[in-house]
Enzyme design. Structure first.
Site, PDB file in Angstrom:
ATOM      1  N   LYS A 134      79.070 -61.428 -33.067  1.00  0.00           N
ATOM      2  CA  LYS A 134      78.718 -60.948 -31.729  1.00  0.00           C
ATOM      3  C   LYS A 134      77.359 -60.234 -31.716  1.00  0.00           C
ATOM      4  O   LYS A 134      76.606 -60.345 -30.744  1.00  0.00           O
ATOM      5  CB  LYS A 134      79.819 -60.027 -31.185  1.00  0.00           C
ATOM      6  CG  LYS A 134      81.144 -60.749 -30.906  1.00  0.00           C
ATOM      7  CD  LYS A 134      80.984 -61.871 -29.883  1.00  0.00           C
ATOM      8  CE  LYS A 134      82.321 -62.443 -29.439  1.00  0.00           C
ATOM      9  NZ  LYS A 134      82.166 -63.532 -28.435  1.00  0.00           N
ATOM     10  N   TYR A 149      83.777 -60.932 -36.840  1.00  0.00           N
ATOM     11  CA  TYR A 149      83.625 -60.976 -35.380  1.00  0.00           C
ATOM     12  C   TYR A 149      82.426 -60.150 -34.924  1.00  0.00           C
ATOM     13  O   TYR A 149      81.616 -60.581 -34.096  1.00  0.00           O
ATOM     14  CB  TYR A 149      84.919 -60.440 -34.760  1.00  0.00           C
ATOM     15  CG  TYR A 149      85.044 -60.604 -33.266  1.00  0.00           C
ATOM     16  CD1 TYR A 149      85.421 -61.834 -32.711  1.00  0.00           C
ATOM     17  CD2 TYR A 149      84.823 -59.531 -32.401  1.00  0.00           C
ATOM     18  CE1 TYR A 149      85.563 -61.983 -31.341  1.00  0.00           C
ATOM     19  CE2 TYR A 149      84.964 -59.675 -31.026  1.00  0.00           C
ATOM     20  CZ  TYR A 149      85.339 -60.898 -30.506  1.00  0.00           C
ATOM     21  OH  TYR A 149      85.476 -61.037 -29.152  1.00  0.00           O
ATOM     22  N   ILE A 152      89.295 -55.412 -22.890  1.00  0.00           N
ATOM     23  CA  ILE A 152      89.747 -56.165 -21.721  1.00  0.00           C
ATOM     24  C   ILE A 152      91.103 -56.775 -22.070  1.00  0.00           C
ATOM     25  O   ILE A 152      91.246 -57.371 -23.143  1.00  0.00           O
ATOM     26  CB  ILE A 152      88.768 -57.318 -21.375  1.00  0.00           C
ATOM     27  CG1 ILE A 152      87.322 -56.827 -21.285  1.00  0.00           C
ATOM     28  CG2 ILE A 152      89.215 -58.051 -20.111  1.00  0.00           C
ATOM     29  CD1 ILE A 152      86.993 -55.949 -20.123  1.00  0.00           C
TER      30      ILE A 152
END
Lengths: 246, 77
Positions: free
Chosen positions: A158, A154, A187
């Site tokens: 990114k 990941y 988040i």
């Protein structure tokens, strides 16, 4: 300010993507809602957009497949007559420590989270160059800047998105197509719900503002980057992380 | 042939903002007409629109001169 514009948001059936689609719609944008698997949720988002008085279509497409991506972009332009805003949001996770991460888990995340951004960006470039106007906003992640144990795939994807953002910004600037990224921190979404309590606590202790962010904290910055208020910003990655990485 | 050349010439003049006398069949977009890679991509898109055709990426890469563009268009019509 964004009235009459047309947007395509990938991975818009839930989480941050859903909130971005709705925020754009609240500001007068017609939105194509892309999803991969959650058809009903995508339809529900489209309904909410229509209830806000904007047009919406739902498009199933795997962003890692070039033909589906081209078709998705074509459908969006046919439906709305233009394509002014692309939000590359679709993303998946296959977390594991490096030692235990399977090759297919690494590949799957790179395919969707990095190659998907490349394919979607490539597919909208022609239209935006012709319009001599366009905004591409990539949803990266703060871990793409800082690194994060258990997320080699990941994080690599990114960080790649951030580099891709800068290159696309340089290539397309002369045609008034602005490309920026947002890097959300912690988040609360379906994706972070999968984190262990330990991971969540560790993350929260690193946030100067002392609390997790909400999808709206991200969608408002995306709306800003889609608007004329950000006319002189391109190639940037805006951290939306409560100060976690400075 | 002449007709296609005239149309291509006009597009090149408009797009690249060059003097008409420089736009010959032999003129290379990048070397003689000061176009960068993106200019050429945009020019090809404009040709697609004007002549209502699709030029694949592979074919577009082979178009280096005004003559290449004219020949390509003629071969497809």
């Amino acid at each position: 300010m964004l009235s009459g514009k047309a947007a395509l948001v990938t991975g818009a059936s839930r989480g941050i993507g859903r909130e971005i689609a709705l925020e754009l719609a609240r500001n007068g944008v017609n939105v194509a809602v892309n999803y991969s698997g959650s058809k009903e949720k995508a339809e529900a988002v489209a309904e909410e957009i229509r209830a806000l008085g904007q047009e919406s279509i739902v498009i199933q497409a795997n962003v890692a497949e070039e033909e589906s991506v081209k078709d998705m972009v074509k459908q969006t332009i046919e439906a709305f007559g233009s394509l002014d805003i692309l939000v590359n949001n679709a993303g998946i996770t296959r977390d594991n420590l490096l030692m235990r991460m399977k090759e297919e888990d690494f590949d799957a995340v790179i395919q969707t989270n990095l190659k998907g951004v490349f394919l979607c960006t490539k597919a909208v470039t022609r239209q935006m160059m012709k319009q001599k106007a366009g905004r591409i906003i990539n949803v990266a992640s703060i871990v793409g800047v800082s690194g994060n144990p258990g997320q080699a795939n990941y994080v690599a994807a990114k960080a790649g998105v951030i580099g891709l953002t800068k290159t696309a910004a340089k290539e397309l600037a002369a045609r008034n197509v602005l490309v920026n990224a947002v890097a959300p921190g912690f988040i609360t979404t379906d994706m972070t719900d999968e984190m262990t309590d330990e991971q969540k606590q560790a993350m929260q202790s690193m946030i100067p503002l002392g609390k997790p962010g909400k999808p709206e904290d991200v969608s408002r910055v995306v709306r800003f980057l889609a608007s004329e208020d950000s006319n002189y910003i391109t190639g940037q990655t805006i951290h939306i992380d409560g100060g976690m990485v400075m | 042939m002449a007709d296609v050349f005239e149309q291509v010439k006009q597009i090149v003049i408009d797009r690249l903002d060059v003097d008409e006398s420089k736009v010959t069949l032999e003129a290379s977009f990048k070397e003689d007409l000061d176009a960068d890679s993106l200019d050429v991509v945009e020019l090809v898109m404009e040709l697609e629109d004007q002549f209502d055709m699709e030029i694949s990426d592979e074919d577009a890469e082979k178009i280096a001169t005004v003559g290449d563009a004219v020949n390509y268009i003629n071969s497809k019509q």
